[in-house]
Write an enzyme that holds these catalytic residues in place. Structure first.
Site, PDB file in Angstrom:
ATOM      1  N   TYR A  54       0.847  -1.207   0.000  1.00  0.00           N
ATOM      2  CA  TYR A  54       0.000   0.000   0.000  1.00  0.00           C
ATOM      3  C   TYR A  54       0.883   1.259   0.000  1.00  0.00           C
ATOM      4  O   TYR A  54       0.717   2.152  -0.833  1.00  0.00           O
ATOM      5  CB  TYR A  54      -0.903  -0.016   1.234  1.00  0.00           C
ATOM      6  CG  TYR A  54      -1.761   1.220   1.407  1.00  0.00           C
ATOM      7  CD1 TYR A  54      -2.967   1.348   0.723  1.00  0.00           C
ATOM      8  CD2 TYR A  54      -1.384   2.258   2.262  1.00  0.00           C
ATOM      9  CE1 TYR A  54      -3.761   2.491   0.869  1.00  0.00           C
ATOM     10  CE2 TYR A  54      -2.163   3.394   2.418  1.00  0.00           C
ATOM     11  CZ  TYR A  54      -3.354   3.501   1.720  1.00  0.00           C
ATOM     12  OH  TYR A  54      -4.134   4.628   1.868  1.00  0.00           O
ATOM     13  N   SER A  98       2.605   1.678  -3.293  1.00  0.00           N
ATOM     14  CA  SER A  98       1.664   2.080  -4.361  1.00  0.00           C
ATOM     15  C   SER A  98       1.370   3.568  -4.256  1.00  0.00           C
ATOM     16  O   SER A  98       1.254   4.268  -5.261  1.00  0.00           O
ATOM     17  CB  SER A  98       0.347   1.306  -4.234  1.00  0.00           C
ATOM     18  OG  SER A  98       0.565  -0.073  -4.385  1.00  0.00           O
ATOM     19  N   LYS A  99       1.237   4.058  -3.027  1.00  0.00           N
ATOM     20  CA  LYS A  99       0.901   5.470  -2.848  1.00  0.00           C
ATOM     21  C   LYS A  99       2.089   6.378  -3.166  1.00  0.00           C
ATOM     22  O   LYS A  99       1.918   7.507  -3.628  1.00  0.00           O
ATOM     23  CB  LYS A  99       0.385   5.706  -1.423  1.00  0.00           C
ATOM     24  CG  LYS A  99      -0.941   4.982  -1.139  1.00  0.00           C
ATOM     25  CD  LYS A  99      -2.023   5.353  -2.129  1.00  0.00           C
ATOM     26  CE  LYS A  99      -3.392   4.813  -1.774  1.00  0.00           C
ATOM     27  NZ  LYS A  99      -4.420   5.211  -2.742  1.00  0.00           N
ATOM     28  N   ILE A 147      -8.358   9.358   7.597  1.00  0.00           N
ATOM     29  CA  ILE A 147      -9.684   9.925   7.319  1.00  0.00           C
ATOM     30  C   ILE A 147     -10.722   8.880   7.723  1.00  0.00           C
ATOM     31  O   ILE A 147     -10.651   7.727   7.265  1.00  0.00           O
ATOM     32  CB  ILE A 147      -9.828  10.252   5.807  1.00  0.00           C
ATOM     33  CG1 ILE A 147      -8.647  11.097   5.300  1.00  0.00           C
ATOM     34  CG2 ILE A 147     -11.164  10.940   5.533  1.00  0.00           C
ATOM     35  CD1 ILE A 147      -8.503  12.477   5.912  1.00  0.00           C
ATOM     36  N   THR A 149     -13.291   6.832   7.303  1.00  0.00           N
ATOM     37  CA  THR A 149     -14.164   6.218   6.287  1.00  0.00           C
ATOM     38  C   THR A 149     -14.241   4.725   6.621  1.00  0.00           C
ATOM     39  O   THR A 149     -13.517   4.247   7.507  1.00  0.00           O
ATOM     40  CB  THR A 149     -13.530   6.358   4.895  1.00  0.00           C
ATOM     41  OG1 THR A 149     -12.320   5.587   4.890  1.00  0.00           O
ATOM     42  CG2 THR A 149     -13.218   7.796   4.537  1.00  0.00           C
TER      43      THR A 149
END
Ligand SMILES: NC(=O)c1ccc[n+]([C@@H]2O[C@H](COP(=O)([O-])OP(=O)(O)OC[C@H]3O[C@@H](n4cnc5c(N)ncnc54)[C@H](OP(=O)(O)O)[C@@H]3O)[C@@H](O)[C@H]2O)c1
Length: 270
Positions: A166, A169-170, A199, A201
């Site tokens: 992750y 990828s970012k 955030i 979510t």
């Protein structure tokens, strides 16, 4: 001609919150799960957004091309927001790379061909992308993940750890924004990324369940003294999509309450 705003990941979290703010044309949301898209569309229509949906999977170039063809049939593609993604929790490193990394490249390829002059592609990166240092051993693979064997090599480099897949990828999103700024400029368009902090979510809640202590520590050290809400990102997206941001391209905007300033400290403690 009608303005069209394509929002991947528009059925949930950051993407859905952003979709609520585009009221000057059609908003085409996408994701893999039809039921989630139907319910998001209903919510958006209730708020006065002219919303439509099309199911698609960003890890599949053909599916992304079909999405853009549909978008173009509706009008001028002015905004493309890539908010589709997985956090790595519950997904393999390979799957995480296929969605978060290859998916980003697919969006760039299709957007380059279909975006209207004056349009913008906004890619959601992450504060965690800033924790991966530049390194010639993998930077080339990150910007050309479609090269033969690239994803397998990256899986090896991150030792098959999906949280690292992750972060890598970012980082790649930020590198690609720089790489493709001139190409987008050639067609009178822009490309930028936003790096959110934490955030709240559905994705972050899932991560919070797995790493409750880490999340609390992050909230405590954040200079703004709270975790983020989807609307914090939606406001930045709306600005970057507006004509007021016409001179901004090829760059990343951190929207994290200042948390990135404390990450090194947190990582040293872990
Ligand atoms: N929340 C945070 O703290 C945070 C922090 C930094 C960065 N981000 C980034 O912000 C973006 C949005 O995250 P979020 O928190 O809003 O997540 P979320 O609520 O889980 O939403 C993710 C969205 O992406 C869609 N999606 C997932 N895989 C897809 C695929 N292969 N093709 C098309 N759509 C796909 C999901 O729908 P389906 O599952 O139905 O496909 C859903 O609509 C992600 O890129 C994430 O990495 C989030």
């Amino acid at each position: 001609m009608t303005n069209v705003h394509i929002i991947t990941g528009g059925s949930s979290g950051i993407g859905l919150e952003c979709a609520k703010r585009f009221k000057d044309g059609k908003v085409l949301i996408t994701g893999r799960t039809e039921a989630k898209l139907v319910s998001a569309c209903e919510e958006l229509k209730g708020l006065g957004v002219d919303a439509l949906y099309k199911t698609s999977d960003i890890s599949d170039q053909a599916s992304v091309d079909e999405l853009f063809a549909y978008g173009k049939s509706l009008g001028d593609i002015k905004t493309v927001l890539n908010s589709a993604g997985v956090s790595g929790v519950g997904a393999s490193a390979k799957k995480t790379f296929e969605i978060d990394l290859l998916g980003t490249l697919h969006l760039i390829e299709s957007a380059k061909k279909n975006i209207s002059p004056g349009g913008v592609l906004i890619l959601i990166s992450s504060m965690m992308g800033h924790t991966v240092l530049d390194n010639p051993a993998y930077d080339g693979l990150l910007v050309e993940p479609d090269a033969e064997g690239a994803i397998d090599k990256l899986v090896e480099i991150v030792e098959d750890k999906s949280d690292l897949a992750y972060n890598f990828s970012k980082k790649a999103v930020q590198l690609m924004v720089r790489k493709y700024a001139s190409d987008f400029g050639e067609v009178g368009a822009r490309i930028v990324s936003i790096s959110p902090g934490i955030i709240m979510t559905p994705m972050a809640r899932k991560a919070a369940e797995e790493h409750a202590e880490k999340m609390k520590a992050m909230e405590t050290v954040t200079p703004i003294k709270r975790l983020g809400e989807p609307e914090d990102i939606a406001k930045a997206v709306k600005f970057l999509a507006s004509d007021d941001a016409y001179f901004i391209t090829g760059t990343d905007l951190l929207v994290d309450g200042g948390l990135h300033l404390k990450l090194a400290e947190l990582m040293a403690r872990a």
